[in-house]
Design an enzyme around this catalytic site. Structure first.
Site, short mmCIF file in Angstrom:
data_model
loop_
_atom_site.label_atom_id
_atom_site.label_comp_id
_atom_site.label_asym_id
_atom_site.label_seq_id
_atom_site.Cartn_x
_atom_site.Cartn_y
_atom_site.Cartn_z
N HIS A 179 57.71 -12.36 24.01
CA HIS A 179 59.03 -12.06 23.58
C HIS A 179 59.28 -12.05 22.24
CE1 HIS A 179 63.68 -11.23 24.22
NE2 HIS A 179 63.67 -12.02 23.11
N GLU A 180 59.01 -13.18 21.51
CA GLU A 180 59.13 -13.42 20.34
C GLU A 180 58.03 -12.67 19.34
OE1 GLU A 180 61.38 -15.18 18.99
OE2 GLU A 180 62.07 -16.13 20.87
N HIS A 193 67.71 -6.67 21.47
CA HIS A 193 67.41 -6.57 22.78
C HIS A 193 67.94 -5.31 23.43
CE1 HIS A 193 67.80 -10.82 21.54
NE2 HIS A 193 66.50 -10.75 22.16
N HIS A 195 59.58 -9.33 18.98
CA HIS A 195 60.45 -9.22 17.94
C HIS A 195 59.71 -8.98 16.72
CE1 HIS A 195 64.29 -9.72 20.17
NE2 HIS A 195 64.01 -10.81 20.24
#
Ligand SMILES: *[C@@H]1O[C@H](CO)[C@@H](O)[C@H](O)[C@H]1NC(C)=O
Ligand SMILES: *[C@@H]1O[C@H](CO)[C@@H](O)[C@H](O)[C@H]1NC(C)=O
Ligand SMILES: *[C@@H]1O[C@H](CO)[C@@H](O)[C@H](O)[C@H]1NC(C)=O
Ligand SMILES: *[C@@H]1O[C@H](CO)[C@@H](O)[C@H](O)[C@H]1NC(C)=O
Ligand SMILES: [Zn+2]
Length: 585
Positions: free
Chosen positions: A255-256, A338, A259
């Site tokens: 997830h990071e 998101h 980003h």
């Protein structure tokens, strides 16, 4: 009938390490990615014209990338020295998770590889007090006077080692080639397309917000706007907990990374459109309006692959079907990084990550990466999202749950099944659902695929349920005939075995019964039992990738050796300050 044990809700914020299960019930952790990224001053790798200040982009131009076929992105992980203070066991398990996350991302995203070592740029506004004006002198735009207070380059709070940075030079005269070296040229990092500075520590942000498990920010981009360096901070206190979960940590890392590689509101405007890209080497152009409000004012990503993937997913031909962005905690008109949870429940890029076995690397997220223009992505490698499949263009709006037109939503607080049917669930809401309710996995013994759960479910006294890898959750009020009048039992989620007989076609077996056909969308009764089983439509035997996690997924950290490749030990830089990694909660 068997009632699941008392429910205790748990949620983990996506960005947060998955270990959060014992957080205060009902409290959502917030992904702080957007806050953190806003603090970071970004540096663009310098263009080739600024000779003497880095040669990274010169190399790119002398080795044009056009025509080079994209290869899996090489992510070089550089761990800060402070991270070494971790006890060995903890360090090993975190590294296992980081490595697995990095490998996963690398297998999904390909780039034209950088030729030669990757060398980051220095920020001229930091090292330079005075720049020769752009008046045509030989040294125009070069630095004329050094800033005596200049120390180093940082990304978040991580100091970038000098070896990773281009040199910088001072030209005291406007026209003379004479120069002094303020910092020598670094050697760069070879075989690398992206530098990940990983810091595991107890930073101020980690301490300030107990729900923050990790955070991240990107710091430099190449001349096409593709991020080439970022910091990810993992809060170490979270790693020491008993509830540490390997798979959830891997997902947090992914997830990071997503980003900082492009799924970020401050990168959306720099996504490039390569649709007019010819083999002659025409440059991709920025597609500045990729994020725009839809008819209701909520921001969506309107880019070609995102739209076509969403049309296919929802089975809609609506041309303006952009990917909806989360609007909770976001000022009106400001984007977020998101997906909207109502539309993309279960996606790795929603603001909250739930139980790790329900989190999907979904097609829309990969489509978004395709549309950055920086990556080439095999959309076929996405996992089916299932959530919302075939529900039409209105799905994902609050009205689509209020009208109860969709079976993906529920009302009340009853028991049932999570939509992937791997887990029993309870109908609940959270702030991101804006009043809509869905079946979320029970806190306790929710997994039908875990054999151990049979002993943890004392409510199933009449032994109807069966737990195991081929068991799934069914809405049912089945119970054994008894000599006593049974309280008419309400329908809840129960675990039974299933086996596929075709697409969307299957049989089930409950404790002590034969295999019986369970007609999708219908119900079945089983002789010797009272009550009915509801057979879910289009949820079972359609998605081969909806399976229980493999047995060893949460124990991988104890068994797998760390493989080489992407890890590097800290270089000789003795003063790596706290490296910042942002984990989203
Ligand atoms: C599961 O629920 C029981 C009560 O039904 C409780 O005593 C137990 O602590 C719970 N287990 C976990 C891991 O939360
Ligand atoms: C829900 O109902 C409202 C008003 O009754 C209507 O305007 C809206 O289009 C409906 N939404 C869906 C998804 O059916
Ligand atoms: C089971 O549920 C069905 C449908 O709600 C209901 O008609 C039936 O009476 C229930 N049976 C028992 C034994 O509770
Ligand atoms: C980098 O600069 C900051 C601020 O000037 C300082 O606190 C830090 O110690 C420096 N780090 C190194 C490695 O020189
Ligand atoms: Zn996030």
């Amino acid at each position: 009938m068997a009632l699941p044990p008392p429910f205790r809700p748990w949620l983990t914020v996506v960005c947060v390490l998955p270990v959060l299960m014992d957080q205060i019930p009902g409290v959502l952790q917030k992904c702080i990615y957007d806050e953190v990224q806003a603090e970071v001053r970004k540096v663009r790798l310098e263009p080739a014209t600024s000779q003497g200040r880095g040669f990274y982009s010169q190399r790119l131009e002398t080795n044009p990338r056009v025509g080079a076929s994209p290869q899996p992105i090489r992510i070089h992980t550089w761990i800060t020295r402070e991270s070494d203070n971790l006890p060995e066991a903890e360090r090993r398990r975190v590294m296992m998770a980081v490595e697995e996350g990095v490998d996963k991302v690398s297998s999904l995203l390909s780039v034209p590889r950088i030729v030669g070592p990757l060398l980051l740029s220095r920020d001229i506004s930091k090292y330079c007090k005075f720049v020769w004006s752009n008046s045509g002198g030989a040294n125009s735009n070069r630095c004329g006077r050094a800033n005596v207070n200049y120390r180093n380059e940082t990304c978040l709070d991580v100091t970038i080692p000098d070896q990773h940075l281009s040199g910088c030079y001072i030209y005291p005269q406007p026209d003379s080639p004479y120069r002094t070296v303020l910092r020598a040229e670094g050697s760069g990092v070879s075989d690398t397309d992206f530098l990940l500075y990983l810091h595991i520590g107890s930073t101020h942000k980690c301490r300030a917000e107990p729900d923050v498990w990790a955070y991240a920010a990107h710091c430099q981009t190449d001349t096409d706007g593709r991020p080439v360096a970022a910091v990810v901070v993992i809060c170490r206190d979270r790693l020491t907990q008993q509830t540490y979960k390997h798979q959830a940590t891997v997902q947090m890392v992914i997830h990071e990374l997503f980003h900082v590689l492009g799924f970020s509101k401050d990168l959306f405007p720099t996504w490039t459109d390569c649709s007019t890209h010819t083999h002659g080497g025409a440059k991709c152009s920025p597609q500045k309006t990729v994020v725009r409000p839809d008819g209701s004012g909520q921001l969506r990503i309107f880019s070609p692959s995102v739209i076509s993937v969403l049309q296919k997913h929802l089975r809609s031909s609506e041309p303006e079907l952009g990917g909806l962005l989360e609007n909770l905690h976001v000022s009106p008109g400001r984007g977020s990084s998101h997906w909207e949870a109502l539309l993309l429940q279960g996606s790795i890029m929603t603001a909250v990550l739930e139980e790790s076995s329900t989190v999907r690397i979904d097609p829309l997220t990969l489509a978004a990466f395709q549309d950055t223009g920086w990556y080439s992505v095999d959309l076929g490698r996405a996992q089916n999202l299932v959530w919302g499949q075939g529900e039409g263009a209105q799905f994902g709006s609050v009205s689509s749950c209020q009208n109860r037109t969709s079976a993906f939503f529920c009302s009340g607080s009853g028991l049932g099944c999570h939509f992937l049917h791997l887990h029993k669930g309870e109908c609940q809401t959270d702030p991101y659902l804006e009043g809509c309710r869905i079946y979320k996995p029970l806190k306790n013994a929710s997994e039908c695929w875990k054999k151990e759960n049979s002993v943890r479910s004392p409510g199933d006294k009449l032994r109807v349920e069966v737990w195991g890898r081929d068991s799934r959750c069914f809405f049912s009020n089945l119970s054994r005939h008894t000599h006593f009048p049974v309280d008419s039992s309400s329908v809840g989620g129960q675990c039974y075995r299933h086996r596929c007989t075709g697409p969307n076609s299957y049989q089930i077996q409950v404790s002590g019964s034969d295999w019986v056909d369970c007609p999708a969308g219908g119900t079945v009764q089983i002789s010797g039992y009272q009550g009915v089983v509801f057979c879910p439509d289009r949820r079972l035997c359609l998605y081969p990738d909806v399976t229980p996690p493999s047995d060893d997924e949460d124990t991988a950290s104890h068994t797998s050796p760390v493989q080489g490749g992407t890890w590097s030990t800290p270089l000789t830089n003795p003063t790596m300050v706290s490296v910042v990694i942002l984990l989203l909660l």
